[in-house]
Design a protein around this motif. Structure first.
Motif, PDB file in Angstrom:
ATOM      1  N   SER A  77      18.462  -4.830  14.939  1.00 24.85           N
ATOM      2  CA  SER A  77      17.555  -4.529  16.043  1.00 24.85           C
ATOM      3  C   SER A  77      16.099  -4.448  15.569  1.00 24.85           C
ATOM      4  O   SER A  77      15.169  -4.542  16.376  1.00 24.85           O
ATOM      5  N   LEU A  78      15.906  -4.297  14.269  1.00 26.88           N
ATOM      6  CA  LEU A  78      14.559  -4.239  13.695  1.00 26.88           C
ATOM      7  C   LEU A  78      14.039  -5.618  13.279  1.00 26.88           C
ATOM      8  O   LEU A  78      12.854  -5.764  12.954  1.00 26.88           O
ATOM      9  N   LEU A  79      14.914  -6.594  13.288  1.00 32.62           N
ATOM     10  CA  LEU A  79      14.558  -7.936  12.829  1.00 32.62           C
ATOM     11  C   LEU A  79      14.187  -8.833  14.010  1.00 32.62           C
ATOM     12  O   LEU A  79      14.620  -8.576  15.140  1.00 32.62           O
ATOM     13  N   PRO A  80      13.374  -9.855  13.787  1.00 29.04           N
ATOM     14  CA  PRO A  80      12.921 -10.369  12.486  1.00 29.04           C
ATOM     15  C   PRO A  80      11.618  -9.768  11.969  1.00 29.04           C
ATOM     16  O   PRO A  80      11.155 -10.149  10.911  1.00 29.04           O
ATOM     17  N   GLU A  81      11.001  -8.861  12.721  1.00 23.77           N
ATOM     18  CA  GLU A  81       9.694  -8.356  12.295  1.00 23.77           C
ATOM     19  C   GLU A  81       9.749  -7.490  11.037  1.00 23.77           C
ATOM     20  O   GLU A  81       8.867  -7.552  10.186  1.00 23.77           O
ATOM     21  N   ALA A  82      10.781  -6.674  10.896  1.00 24.87           N
ATOM     22  CA  ALA A  82      10.832  -5.715   9.788  1.00 24.87           C
ATOM     23  C   ALA A  82      11.152  -6.397   8.464  1.00 24.87           C
ATOM     24  O   ALA A  82      11.873  -7.393   8.410  1.00 24.87           O
ATOM     25  N   GLY A  83      10.607  -5.829   7.394  1.00 27.22           N
ATOM     26  CA  GLY A  83      10.942  -6.267   6.051  1.00 27.22           C
ATOM     27  C   GLY A  83      11.903  -5.278   5.418  1.00 27.22           C
ATOM     28  O   GLY A  83      12.277  -4.265   6.017  1.00 27.22           O
ATOM     29  N   ALA A  84      12.296  -5.549   4.174  1.00 24.57           N
ATOM     30  CA  ALA A  84      13.257  -4.690   3.485  1.00 24.57           C
ATOM     31  C   ALA A  84      12.747  -3.263   3.346  1.00 24.57           C
ATOM     32  O   ALA A  84      13.488  -2.297   3.549  1.00 24.57           O
ATOM     33  N   ASP A  85      11.463  -3.102   3.013  1.00 25.77           N
ATOM     34  CA  ASP A  85      10.900  -1.755   2.853  1.00 25.77           C
ATOM     35  C   ASP A  85      10.885  -1.004   4.181  1.00 25.77           C
ATOM     36  O   ASP A  85      11.162   0.204   4.227  1.00 25.77           O
ATOM     37  N   ASP A  86      10.574  -1.727   5.268  1.00 19.83           N
ATOM     38  CA  ASP A  86      10.572  -1.093   6.599  1.00 19.83           C
ATOM     39  C   ASP A  86      11.967  -0.593   6.952  1.00 19.83           C
ATOM     40  O   ASP A  86      12.139   0.526   7.472  1.00 19.83           O
ATOM     41  N   ILE A  87      12.971  -1.407   6.672  1.00 19.47           N
ATOM     42  CA  ILE A  87      14.352  -1.031   6.981  1.00 19.47           C
ATOM     43  C   ILE A  87      14.784   0.152   6.129  1.00 19.47           C
ATOM     44  O   ILE A  87      15.432   1.085   6.619  1.00 19.47           O
ATOM     45  N   GLN A  88      14.396   0.125   4.853  1.00 20.38           N
ATOM     46  CA  GLN A  88      14.768   1.215   3.957  1.00 20.38           C
ATOM     47  C   GLN A  88      14.195   2.546   4.441  1.00 20.38           C
ATOM     48  O   GLN A  88      14.861   3.586   4.433  1.00 20.38           O
ATOM     49  N   ARG A  89      12.941   2.500   4.898  1.00 22.20           N
ATOM     50  CA  ARG A  89      12.309   3.720   5.410  1.00 22.20           C
ATOM     51  C   ARG A  89      12.988   4.179   6.699  1.00 22.20           C
ATOM     52  O   ARG A  89      13.180   5.386   6.922  1.00 22.20           O
ATOM     53  N   ALA A  90      13.368   3.230   7.547  1.00 22.78           N
ATOM     54  CA  ALA A  90      14.014   3.587   8.820  1.00 22.78           C
ATOM     55  C   ALA A  90      15.378   4.234   8.587  1.00 22.78           C
ATOM     56  O   ALA A  90      15.767   5.163   9.297  1.00 22.78           O
ATOM     57  N   LEU A  91      16.110   3.768   7.580  1.00 26.29           N
ATOM     58  CA  LEU A  91      17.418   4.334   7.284  1.00 26.29           C
ATOM     59  C   LEU A  91      17.303   5.688   6.586  1.00 26.29           C
ATOM     60  O   LEU A  91      18.104   6.588   6.803  1.00 26.29           O
ATOM     61  N   ASP A  92      16.321   5.782   5.687  1.00 27.94           N
ATOM     62  CA  ASP A  92      16.103   7.004   4.914  1.00 27.94           C
ATOM     63  C   ASP A  92      17.266   7.302   3.968  1.00 27.94           C
ATOM     64  O   ASP A  92      17.503   8.443   3.605  1.00 27.94           O
ATOM     65  N   TYR A  93      18.008   6.285   3.582  1.00 35.03           N
ATOM     66  CA  TYR A  93      19.029   6.423   2.537  1.00 35.03           C
ATOM     67  C   TYR A  93      19.292   5.036   1.956  1.00 35.03           C
ATOM     68  O   TYR A  93      18.887   4.021   2.534  1.00 35.03           O
ATOM     69  N   TYR A  94      19.973   4.988   0.819  1.00 30.36           N
ATOM     70  CA  TYR A  94      20.253   3.726   0.153  1.00 30.36           C
ATOM     71  C   TYR A  94      21.642   3.219   0.536  1.00 30.36           C
ATOM     72  O   TYR A  94      22.573   4.012   0.687  1.00 30.36           O
ATOM     73  N   THR A  95      21.782   1.920   0.682  1.00 25.78           N
ATOM     74  CA  THR A  95      23.074   1.326   0.996  1.00 25.78           C
ATOM     75  C   THR A  95      23.768   0.791  -0.259  1.00 25.78           C
ATOM     76  O   THR A  95      24.786   0.109  -0.173  1.00 25.78           O
ATOM     77  N   ALA A  96      23.200   1.088  -1.423  1.00 25.89           N
ATOM     78  CA  ALA A  96      23.806   0.710  -2.698  1.00 25.89           C
ATOM     79  C   ALA A  96      23.705   1.896  -3.648  1.00 25.89           C
ATOM     80  O   ALA A  96      23.223   2.969  -3.273  1.00 25.89           O
ATOM     81  N   GLY A 120      16.663  -7.016   1.070  1.00 30.39           N
ATOM     82  CA  GLY A 120      15.797  -8.187   1.148  1.00 30.39           C
ATOM     83  C   GLY A 120      16.604  -9.450   1.384  1.00 30.39           C
ATOM     84  O   GLY A 120      16.207 -10.328   2.168  1.00 30.39           O
ATOM     85  N   ASN A 121      17.757  -9.547   0.729  1.00 34.13           N
ATOM     86  CA  ASN A 121      18.648 -10.690   0.943  1.00 34.13           C
ATOM     87  C   ASN A 121      19.205 -10.686   2.363  1.00 34.13           C
ATOM     88  O   ASN A 121      19.348 -11.736   2.990  1.00 34.13           O
ATOM     89  N   PHE A 122      19.523  -9.477   2.870  1.00 35.88           N
ATOM     90  CA  PHE A 122      20.044  -9.405   4.237  1.00 35.88           C
ATOM     91  C   PHE A 122      19.002  -9.924   5.229  1.00 35.88           C
ATOM     92  O   PHE A 122      19.339 -10.647   6.176  1.00 35.88           O
ATOM     93  N   VAL A 123      17.743  -9.578   5.017  1.00 32.27           N
ATOM     94  CA  VAL A 123      16.664 -10.066   5.880  1.00 32.27           C
ATOM     95  C   VAL A 123      16.627 -11.599   5.858  1.00 32.27           C
ATOM     96  O   VAL A 123      16.409 -12.248   6.890  1.00 32.27           O
ATOM     97  N   ASN A 124      16.859 -12.184   4.680  1.00 30.62           N
ATOM     98  CA  ASN A 124      16.826 -13.643   4.553  1.00 30.62           C
ATOM     99  C   ASN A 124      18.046 -14.320   5.171  1.00 30.62           C
ATOM    100  O   ASN A 124      17.945 -15.405   5.734  1.00 30.62           O
ATOM    101  N   PHE A 125      19.211 -13.654   5.054  1.00 32.37           N
ATOM    102  CA  PHE A 125      20.463 -14.318   5.397  1.00 32.37           C
ATOM    103  C   PHE A 125      21.164 -13.770   6.630  1.00 32.37           C
ATOM    104  O   PHE A 125      22.278 -14.203   6.942  1.00 32.37           O
TER     105      PHE A 125
END
Length: 326
Positions: A279-298, A309-314
């Protein structure tokens, strides 16, 4: 082939993304030539997923599946999804010894190797290219995990041991010197990519009118690190016309030199996480998404940002999985 007979490739997200990218790539090549008239030859596995996908997306209706494991071949006979697929219980090496490719309609050949015998795979790549002609497309997938090179008795000598093993396996397809850096996990796919491209060029030694035009190269991991490279054979005076008509230079994943493969490594997400991120794409970048989540997915911040960043690309190529009641 047989080593991959029990692997559920259709449930592996990084490979699924790479498969979708391949279909996308072929669709773009279709601006230059009628891809639907081509023959497709590959390793179908027990479920023949790639065959279904290519037929559905590109209307390819001449297909040959190769499988040397007799039990997997029986499963193919039961699961065969399309009447246009010819099932052959033979190895890719035996197939190359006997089959004559149609120079008029064109061929797409994907040798998706599941085992780790890189020496025979490079030899087969050369033999395949020797048989292909102008406009034919080849794709080679190999295991790119350096653990396949074995382990020494002394742990501290691992890289030196693997470099020596690889030098013997690559033979004339390898660089003049293979160093310990060549077999480090992050560099090993690049080393193998150079060997595959060398094997392809060896295959054209008897026909100077043709050149290998690299199209794409990816490295991904769904349990094992894998490398895949795709190219097309063209007359040298047709390259510019091909690039203009296909518009591949405008494709984000076009790799015209295939020196360094593009990494596909996306995060494992819950359905709720994915819906929110998209829902944040395509405008958001990886850093924007990371801040929106406020936690790590790895496991670490660095890996999390790289995968996001790869998810944004693919993300457009990312498969959806769900429970279905039949």
């Amino acid at each position: 082939m047989s080593q991959g007979g029990s692997i559920a490739y259709h449930l592996r997200q990084n490979k699924a993304i790479e498969r979708n990218l391949f279909v996308d790539l072929l669709g773009r090549v279709g601006r230059y030539v009628n891809i639907s008239s081509y023959s497709y030859i590959g390793f179908g596995g027990p479920f023949l997923e790639d065959f279904k996908h290519l037929h559905s997306a590109l209307r390819i209706s001449k297909m040959i599946s190769l499988e040397m494991d007799s039990n997997v071949f029986k499963r193919q006979l039961f699961n065969k999804p399309l009447s246009c697929i010819s099932l052959r219980n033979e190895s890719s090496g035996d197939f190359l010894n006997k089959f004559e490719f149609d120079s008029d309609d064109g061929s797409i050949v994907w040798f998706d190797y599941a085992n780790t015998d890189i020496t025979s795979q490079l030899t087969e790549t050369q033999r395949l290219i020797e048989k292909l002609g102008h406009g034919d497309i080849f794709k080679i997938t190999v295991n790119a995990s350096p653990t396949a090179l074995g382990e020494p008795n002394v742990r501290s000598e691992t890289l030196a041991f693997r470099a020596k093993v690889l030098a013997g396996r690559l033979s004339s397809y390898g660089p003049a010197e293979i160093t310990e850096d060549s077999v480090a996990t992050k560099n090993y796919p690049k080393t193998l990519l150079a060997a595959i491209m060398s094997a392809a060029k060896h295959g054209l030694a008897g026909d100077p009118s043709l050149v290998v035009q690299p199209l794409a190269a990816f490295v991904y991991s769904d349990g094992q690190q894998m490398l895949t490279v795709t190219g097309i054979l063209l007359h040298e005076n047709e390259i510019q016309n091909f690039l203009e008509q296909s518009r591949l230079p405008f494709w984000s994943f076009f790799n015209p030199t295939c020196v360094v493969p593009t990494s596909i490594s996306v995060p494992v997400l819950s359905t709720r996480e994915r819906v929110h991120i998209e829902s944040l794409l395509p405008e958001a970048g990886a850093d924007d998404i990371q801040r929106a989540l406020d936690y790590y997915t790895a496991s670490t911040e660095k890996i999390s940002k790289e995968e996001m960043g790869n998810f944004v690309n693919f993300y457009r190529m990312f498969p959806w999985y769900s429970r279905v009641v039949l």
